[in-house]
Design a protein around this motif. Structure first.
Motif, short mmCIF file in Angstrom:
data_model
loop_
_atom_site.label_atom_id
_atom_site.label_comp_id
_atom_site.label_asym_id
_atom_site.label_seq_id
_atom_site.Cartn_x
_atom_site.Cartn_y
_atom_site.Cartn_z
N MET A 296 0.83 -1.21 0.00
CA MET A 296 0.00 0.00 0.00
C MET A 296 0.86 1.26 0.00
O MET A 296 0.52 2.26 -0.64
CB MET A 296 -0.92 0.01 1.23
N ILE A 297 1.96 1.20 0.72
CA ILE A 297 2.84 2.37 0.76
C ILE A 297 3.47 2.62 -0.60
O ILE A 297 3.51 3.76 -1.08
CB ILE A 297 3.90 2.19 1.87
N ILE A 298 3.90 1.55 -1.26
CA ILE A 298 4.48 1.69 -2.60
C ILE A 298 3.43 2.31 -3.54
O ILE A 298 3.73 3.23 -4.30
CB ILE A 298 4.98 0.34 -3.15
N GLU A 299 2.21 1.81 -3.46
CA GLU A 299 1.15 2.33 -4.33
C GLU A 299 0.92 3.83 -4.10
O GLU A 299 0.81 4.60 -5.06
CB GLU A 299 -0.16 1.56 -4.07
N GLN A 300 0.85 4.21 -2.84
CA GLN A 300 0.63 5.62 -2.51
C GLN A 300 1.78 6.50 -3.01
O GLN A 300 1.56 7.59 -3.54
CB GLN A 300 0.49 5.81 -0.99
N LEU A 301 3.01 5.99 -2.85
CA LEU A 301 4.17 6.76 -3.32
C LEU A 301 4.14 6.86 -4.85
O LEU A 301 4.35 7.94 -5.42
CB LEU A 301 5.47 6.12 -2.83
N ASN A 302 3.84 5.75 -5.51
CA ASN A 302 3.77 5.73 -6.98
C ASN A 302 2.75 6.74 -7.52
O ASN A 302 3.02 7.45 -8.49
CB ASN A 302 3.40 4.33 -7.50
N VAL A 303 1.61 6.81 -6.87
CA VAL A 303 0.55 7.76 -7.27
C VAL A 303 1.11 9.19 -7.25
O VAL A 303 0.74 10.03 -8.06
CB VAL A 303 -0.68 7.63 -6.34
N ASN A 304 2.01 9.43 -6.32
CA ASN A 304 2.61 10.75 -6.18
C ASN A 304 3.92 10.91 -6.98
O ASN A 304 4.71 11.83 -6.72
CB ASN A 304 2.86 11.05 -4.71
N GLY A 305 4.16 10.00 -7.92
CA GLY A 305 5.35 10.11 -8.78
C GLY A 305 6.65 9.72 -8.09
O GLY A 305 7.74 10.09 -8.54
N ILE A 306 6.55 8.94 -7.00
CA ILE A 306 7.75 8.54 -6.27
C ILE A 306 7.92 7.03 -6.40
O ILE A 306 6.96 6.28 -6.19
CB ILE A 306 7.63 8.95 -4.78
N PHE A 307 9.12 6.61 -6.78
CA PHE A 307 9.34 5.21 -7.10
C PHE A 307 10.46 4.58 -6.26
O PHE A 307 11.60 4.52 -6.70
CB PHE A 307 9.59 5.05 -8.60
N PRO A 308 10.10 4.13 -5.05
CA PRO A 308 11.08 3.41 -4.23
C PRO A 308 11.27 2.01 -4.81
O PRO A 308 10.61 1.66 -5.80
CB PRO A 308 10.39 3.34 -2.88
N ARG A 309 12.18 1.22 -4.24
CA ARG A 309 12.36 -0.15 -4.75
C ARG A 309 12.45 -1.17 -3.63
O ARG A 309 13.06 -0.89 -2.59
CB ARG A 309 13.62 -0.24 -5.61
N LYS A 310 11.88 -2.34 -3.89
CA LYS A 310 12.01 -3.44 -2.94
C LYS A 310 13.40 -4.04 -3.15
O LYS A 310 13.58 -4.94 -3.95
CB LYS A 310 10.93 -4.49 -3.19
N TYR A 311 14.33 -3.49 -2.44
CA TYR A 311 15.73 -3.84 -2.69
C TYR A 311 16.27 -4.47 -1.42
O TYR A 311 16.43 -3.73 -0.43
CB TYR A 311 16.47 -2.54 -3.03
N PHE A 312 16.44 -5.75 -1.24
CA PHE A 312 16.41 -6.75 -2.27
C PHE A 312 15.18 -7.65 -2.17
O PHE A 312 14.99 -8.30 -1.15
CB PHE A 312 17.65 -7.66 -2.17
#
Ligand SMILES: *Cc1c(COP(=O)(O)O)cnc(C)c1O
Length: 364
Positions: A296-312
């Motif tokens: 859900m956090i990734i989705e919310q960030l993506n909506v706002n043009g922010i692209f974190p990564r599940k690393y690793f």
């Protein structure tokens, strides 16, 4: 959204500085193969990294493969599945069998307590990764290696500029690999290096990265082509001029993240030890029973043009290409980490406003 914030963005030297650095190549036409820029970068890295010997390569991955080859590894290698594809692929591409060791729940690095149980008569080396630039327990790994006569090759792709009690991270073990890929703390666009203390390895590495050729007529090894070009070295020379300033900018960003996220229920931040000069290569956070889950956090960030990564994520042992090979229940802590970690955007030119925005989306 007009602007995108990615997990990372390459550092660029001032344009004019780079142009000035490459100008003489138009006269010399010495573009690759141990040119003057390559040699100067090698010297400057020896001193910056505080290591005895440096060999430069076209990229970090080939450097790792060459390290295994130069050290004559055979059989099995103990390594971590909590890493980038390259670490495991380099082992397998050299015809070696990876034995996956679980990680420490606090550093996410190989857990020294779990190494010995994996040693067999076929084991020839340990290949740990300094994940996110956090140093491994080099002391204990060194002791185990010594006791069993194993080589240690560190993957320090994340750890450029890191030191422990003033000792360069590349001065531990038999060899250390650095990646100078564009997204790393220090880069040459593509590039990499090995550092090592045994100077007798220098001619061997030089052969391996140049088709195994000696002189102009004969090949003494089935080498590959893994040389660093003068253009890449020029980029490295320029970036090296600004590296301390770049690391300091990352530190300021990390401090801001910590101000916002520290003490939040269900969010864990990894801390480097007191005695470590850190490079702030990444800013990973671990969601442990946080109000919202990682997806859900990734989705919310993506909506706002922010692209974190599940690393690793996933573990390299879960890759399709390794499907048949490994027991997936072997490394429960690595699996736990991979399921919960998120690398937030981190690069020198990331603005404080963006950090504030990212944190408010997470907290909200
Ligand atoms: C980037 C990276 C590598 C490979 O480096 P390249 O220079 O891209 O070949 C290896 N291991 C880890 C952990 C990395 O992050």
């Amino acid at each position: 959204m007009e602007k995108k914030v990615s997990v990372t963005s390459p550092s660029m030297p001032p344009f004019d500085e780079f142009v000035e650095e490459i100008r003489d190549l138009w006269h010399s036409r010495w573009l690759t193969h141990n040119g003057p820029k390559h040699n100067l970068l090698m010297e400057r890295l020896q001193s910056y990294l505080n290591v005895q010997n440096v060999c430069l390569f076209a990229n970090g991955h080939l450097a790792l493969e060459m390290a295994f080859e130069a050290l004559g590894l055979t059989g099995e290698v103990i390594t971590t599945p909590f890493t980038f594809a390259s670490t495991t692929h380099a082992i397998v591409r050299r015809g070696l069998v990876p034995r996956f060791c679980d990680i420490d729940p606090y550093t996410f690095n190989m857990d020294p307590d779990k190494i010995e149980a994996l040693i067999t008569e076929k084991t020839t080396a340990i290949v740990p990764v300094h994940v996110y630039g956090t140093p491994c327990d080099v002391q204990r790994i060194g002791e185990i290696a010594e006791r069993y006569g194993l080589k240690v090759i560190y993957d320090a792709a994340h750890a450029f500029g890191v030191s422990i009690n003033g000792k360069g991270i590349g001065s531990f073990g038999d060899m250390t690999m650095f990646s100078f890929h564009a997204t790393k703390v220090f880069h040459t666009v593509e590039g990499g290096a090995l550092s090592y203390s045994n100077a007798a390895l220098t001619p061997r590495l030089a052969q391996l990265k140049q088709f195994g050729l000696v002189g102009t007529e004969d090949a003494v090894a089935v080498g590959t082509n893994a040389k660093m070009t003068e253009i890449n070295a020029a980029m490295g020379l320029c970036n090296l001029n600004h590296i301390d300033e770049q690391i300091e900018k990352r530190h300021i960003i990390a401090k801001r993240y910590m101000e916002h996220l520290k003490g939040l229920e269900g969010i864990r931040i990894l801390h480097p030890n007191e005695n470590v000069r850190h490079n702030w290569a990444y800013f990973p956070v671990i969601f442990e029973n946080y109000r919202k889950d990682r997806k859900m956090i990734i989705e919310q960030l993506n909506v706002n043009g922010i692209f974190p990564r599940k690393y690793f994520y996933p573990l390299t042992s879960d890759f399709v290409c390794y499907n048949e090979f490994f027991d997936k229940t072997d490394t429960p802590i690595a699996r736990y980490a991979a399921d919960r970690v998120l690398a937030l955007p981190m690069y020198a030119d990331l603005s404080i406003e963006d950090v504030d925005k990212i944190c408010s989306i997470i907290i909200e």
